[in-house]
Design a protein around this motif. Sequence first.
Motif, PDB file in Angstrom:
ATOM      1  N   LYS A 119       0.854  -1.283  -0.494  1.00 39.17           N
ATOM      2  CA  LYS A 119       0.040   0.343   0.370  1.00 39.17           C
ATOM      3  C   LYS A 119       0.718   1.292  -0.196  1.00 39.17           C
ATOM      4  O   LYS A 119       2.301   1.446   0.767  1.00 39.17           O
ATOM      5  CB  LYS A 119      -1.132   0.010   1.235  1.00 39.17           C
ATOM      6  CG  LYS A 119      -0.181   0.543   2.752  1.00 39.17           C
ATOM      7  CD  LYS A 119      -0.838   0.185   3.940  1.00 39.17           C
ATOM      8  CE  LYS A 119      -1.939  -0.853   3.585  1.00 39.17           C
ATOM      9  NZ  LYS A 119      -3.645  -0.043   5.370  1.00 39.17           N
ATOM     10  N   ARG A 121       0.590   5.773  -0.311  1.00 49.77           N
ATOM     11  CA  ARG A 121       0.068   7.038  -0.260  1.00 49.77           C
ATOM     12  C   ARG A 121       0.208   7.373  -1.170  1.00 49.77           C
ATOM     13  O   ARG A 121       1.171   7.567  -2.276  1.00 49.77           O
ATOM     14  CB  ARG A 121       0.797   8.501   0.818  1.00 49.77           C
ATOM     15  CG  ARG A 121       1.182   7.695   2.166  1.00 49.77           C
ATOM     16  CD  ARG A 121       2.541   8.664   3.191  1.00 49.77           C
ATOM     17  NE  ARG A 121       2.464   8.830   4.397  1.00 49.77           N
ATOM     18  CZ  ARG A 121       3.267   7.903   5.010  1.00 49.77           C
ATOM     19  NH1 ARG A 121       3.479   7.019   4.455  1.00 49.77           N
ATOM     20  NH2 ARG A 121       3.027   7.519   6.084  1.00 49.77           N
ATOM     21  N   GLU A 141      -7.756  -1.874  -1.024  1.00 49.32           N
ATOM     22  CA  GLU A 141      -6.093  -1.802  -0.141  1.00 49.32           C
ATOM     23  C   GLU A 141      -5.175  -1.805  -0.285  1.00 49.32           C
ATOM     24  O   GLU A 141      -4.176  -1.796   1.250  1.00 49.32           O
ATOM     25  CB  GLU A 141      -6.305  -3.445   0.050  1.00 49.32           C
ATOM     26  CG  GLU A 141      -5.943  -4.322  -0.465  1.00 49.32           C
ATOM     27  CD  GLU A 141      -6.741  -4.402  -1.459  1.00 49.32           C
ATOM     28  OE1 GLU A 141      -5.862  -4.857  -3.017  1.00 49.32           O
ATOM     29  OE2 GLU A 141      -7.964  -3.669  -2.573  1.00 49.32           O
ATOM     30  N   LYS A 142      -4.639  -0.842  -1.533  1.00 48.49           N
ATOM     31  CA  LYS A 142      -3.200  -0.509  -1.536  1.00 48.49           C
ATOM     32  C   LYS A 142      -3.416   1.272  -0.779  1.00 48.49           C
ATOM     33  O   LYS A 142      -2.008   1.690  -1.510  1.00 48.49           O
ATOM     34  CB  LYS A 142      -3.609  -0.282  -2.910  1.00 48.49           C
ATOM     35  CG  LYS A 142      -3.571  -2.370  -3.248  1.00 48.49           C
ATOM     36  CD  LYS A 142      -2.881  -2.321  -4.793  1.00 48.49           C
ATOM     37  CE  LYS A 142      -2.416  -4.332  -4.705  1.00 48.49           C
ATOM     38  NZ  LYS A 142      -2.228  -4.863  -6.146  1.00 48.49           N
ATOM     39  N   GLU A 144      -2.594   4.136   0.803  1.00 49.88           N
ATOM     40  CA  GLU A 144      -2.901   3.732   2.648  1.00 49.88           C
ATOM     41  C   GLU A 144      -3.313   5.534   2.891  1.00 49.88           C
ATOM     42  O   GLU A 144      -3.873   5.787   3.765  1.00 49.88           O
ATOM     43  CB  GLU A 144      -1.150   4.533   2.927  1.00 49.88           C
ATOM     44  CG  GLU A 144      -0.923   4.387   4.015  1.00 49.88           C
ATOM     45  CD  GLU A 144       0.625   3.637   4.843  1.00 49.88           C
ATOM     46  OE1 GLU A 144       1.269   4.407   5.672  1.00 49.88           O
ATOM     47  OE2 GLU A 144       1.678   3.445   3.266  1.00 49.88           O
ATOM     48  N   LYS A 145      -3.243   6.625   2.459  1.00 47.56           N
ATOM     49  CA  LYS A 145      -3.645   8.468   2.759  1.00 47.56           C
ATOM     50  C   LYS A 145      -4.534   8.549   0.736  1.00 47.56           C
ATOM     51  O   LYS A 145      -3.193   8.101   0.181  1.00 47.56           O
ATOM     52  CB  LYS A 145      -3.148   9.015   3.111  1.00 47.56           C
ATOM     53  CG  LYS A 145      -2.936   8.781   5.013  1.00 47.56           C
ATOM     54  CD  LYS A 145      -2.371   9.745   5.895  1.00 47.56           C
ATOM     55  CE  LYS A 145      -1.466   9.064   6.497  1.00 47.56           C
ATOM     56  NZ  LYS A 145      -1.076  10.645   7.755  1.00 47.56           N
ATOM     57  N   CYS A 228     -12.919   1.589   0.154  1.00 47.64           N
ATOM     58  CA  CYS A 228     -11.479   2.109   0.495  1.00 47.64           C
ATOM     59  C   CYS A 228     -11.558   3.100   1.861  1.00 47.64           C
ATOM     60  O   CYS A 228     -12.514   4.004   1.970  1.00 47.64           O
ATOM     61  CB  CYS A 228     -11.552   3.118  -0.804  1.00 47.64           C
ATOM     62  SG  CYS A 228      -9.385   4.287  -0.740  1.00 47.64           S
ATOM     63  N   ALA A 230      -9.443   4.525   3.587  1.00 47.56           N
ATOM     64  CA  ALA A 230      -7.649   5.357   4.060  1.00 47.56           C
ATOM     65  C   ALA A 230      -8.122   6.491   4.016  1.00 47.56           C
ATOM     66  O   ALA A 230      -9.491   7.085   4.386  1.00 47.56           O
ATOM     67  CB  ALA A 230      -7.474   5.456   2.652  1.00 47.56           C
TER      68      ALA A 230
END
Length: 286
Positions: A119, A121, A141-142, A144-145, A228, A230
């Motif tokens: 994952k 950003r 899921e990949k 992060e932010k 998602c 994130a």
Amino acid sequence: MKSIYKSAQGKQKIIDLYDEQLSRLNVPYRDIYIATSFGQTHLIETGIQAGPPLLVFHGGNATTAYNLLACTFLLENFHVYAVDTMGHPGKSAETTLSPNNYDYGKWASEVISNLGFQKIRCFGGSFGAGILAKTMCAAPEKIEKAVLYVPSGIKNAPAINLISMALPMLFYRLTHKQKWLIKTILPMAVSEENIDHDALETAKCSIDNARIKAGMPSDADPNKIRKCLAPTLVMAGEKDCMFPAERVIPQAEKMLVSCTAYLLAGRGHMHSLTETEKQMIIQFLM
């Protein structure tokens, strides 16, 4: 396959401008080429090697080089991987993906995996934010932010909103006079002071030498993007003729699980971020 460029000479002009703009970053960088099922993908790796990894997507019909010049504040804080969008001007394969399905999301998912990340950003502006939104659907899921800046793919304005750009574009194609190019861009910029030299040169080079793609990434399916989790910062322009804040922000807040919305007051699609806004992005992604 039909080339995205009008001629071999036109392609070289775009690459020459790309390389010239990269040279003005005044920071070390290196070219990366990775394989995907959609074709070879080119990225610029730059920024702070010890910083958090950040995958950056550029706007439509523009280039990573131009985008990096506009986003130098990211280079001071992150280990940046800036990707050339498939089928747009740059050094990735010329394969044209549909903006209306999730192929761009699947492609970006492969880019993340093939860079070696589970994952990462992500930062995307305009068309690139639409690609990021599709990635949040295809591979939630990949992510992060995520920062979605003046984003397509959330709740786009009707295409008729861009009609004011069509006639000046026609006159520019006929005359190649700069005044018509400026009039073409003006609905996005609101004011001429928002059209700097690099924006003008990049637009001119793409219009003159590439086959411009008008279609923006379609709106993400709320049921897909909701998966998602994130943290996501959505920054939308109040006067953006393509992705106006009054449409984008309510929709983003409705369908994103972890959404921070920010109104770019008085701003159109093209503008300059304030230092406070740049710091907001940096702190959010850290």
